[in-house]
Design a protein around this motif. Structure first.
Motif, PDB file in Angstrom:
ATOM      1  N   GLY A 238      41.581 -53.184 -64.716  1.00  0.00           N
ATOM      2  CA  GLY A 238      41.635 -53.904 -65.990  1.00  0.00           C
ATOM      3  C   GLY A 238      41.463 -55.402 -65.804  1.00  0.00           C
ATOM      4  N   ALA A 239      42.076 -55.957 -64.743  1.00  0.00           N
ATOM      5  CA  ALA A 239      41.946 -57.393 -64.483  1.00  0.00           C
ATOM      6  C   ALA A 239      40.500 -57.749 -64.142  1.00  0.00           C
ATOM      7  CB  ALA A 239      42.881 -57.809 -63.352  1.00  0.00           C
TER       8      ALA A 239
ATOM      9  N   ARG B 200      38.586 -57.598 -67.432  1.00  0.00           N
ATOM     10  CA  ARG B 200      38.903 -58.767 -68.270  1.00  0.00           C
ATOM     11  C   ARG B 200      38.182 -60.014 -67.756  1.00  0.00           C
ATOM     12  NH1 ARG B 200      43.841 -56.271 -68.335  1.00  0.00           N
ATOM     13  NH2 ARG B 200      44.602 -57.511 -66.595  1.00  0.00           N
ATOM     14  N   GLU B 201      38.167 -60.191 -66.425  1.00  0.00           N
ATOM     15  CA  GLU B 201      37.484 -61.345 -65.844  1.00  0.00           C
ATOM     16  C   GLU B 201      35.985 -61.296 -66.147  1.00  0.00           C
ATOM     17  OE1 GLU B 201      36.654 -63.526 -61.556  1.00  0.00           O
ATOM     18  OE2 GLU B 201      37.759 -61.646 -61.598  1.00  0.00           O
TER      19      GLU B 201
ATOM     20  N   ASP C  30      35.496 -62.264 -69.750  1.00  0.00           N
ATOM     21  CA  ASP C  30      35.690 -63.712 -69.916  1.00  0.00           C
ATOM     22  C   ASP C  30      34.482 -64.493 -69.410  1.00  0.00           C
ATOM     23  OD1 ASP C  30      38.175 -63.284 -71.022  1.00  0.00           O
ATOM     24  OD2 ASP C  30      39.289 -63.768 -69.191  1.00  0.00           O
TER      25      ASP C  30
END
Length: 89
Positions: free
Chosen positions: A34-35, A38-39, A42
């Motif tokens: 997930g991280a 998300r990155e 972004d």
């Protein structure tokens, strides 16, 4: 019935390699999938914002460099109305 549910929630085969790549990146970074996602989102949004800002800057520069007067709205409006009138039965 359970098999249908699994098929509906399974990713398409074309995404299978991408999912594994994201999982590999997450493992190497010692973070969650997930991280990583998300990155990526972004970064994508920031790139879109930068592209929009650059385009706006080019438009403003062009407008500042262009010393020609703009089109007269009344003339444009009249031309559009005349064009429309010739297309109507």
């Amino acid at each position: 019935m359970g098999h249908e549910h699994a098929r509906a929630t399974s990713p398409p085969l074309a995404c299978a390699g991408s999912i594994e790549q994201v999982a590999d990146v997450a493992r190497r970074r010692h973070t969650s999938v997930g991280a990583v996602i998300r990155e990526a989102i972004d970064l994508s949004l920031n790139n879109e914002d930068a592209a929009k800002q650059a385009a706006a800057h080019r438009i403003v520069e062009w407008a500042d460099d262009n010393d020609e007067p703009g089109e007269d709205w009344e003339v444009v409006k009249r031309d559009l109305e005349n064009d429309l009138a010739t297309r109507l039965p």
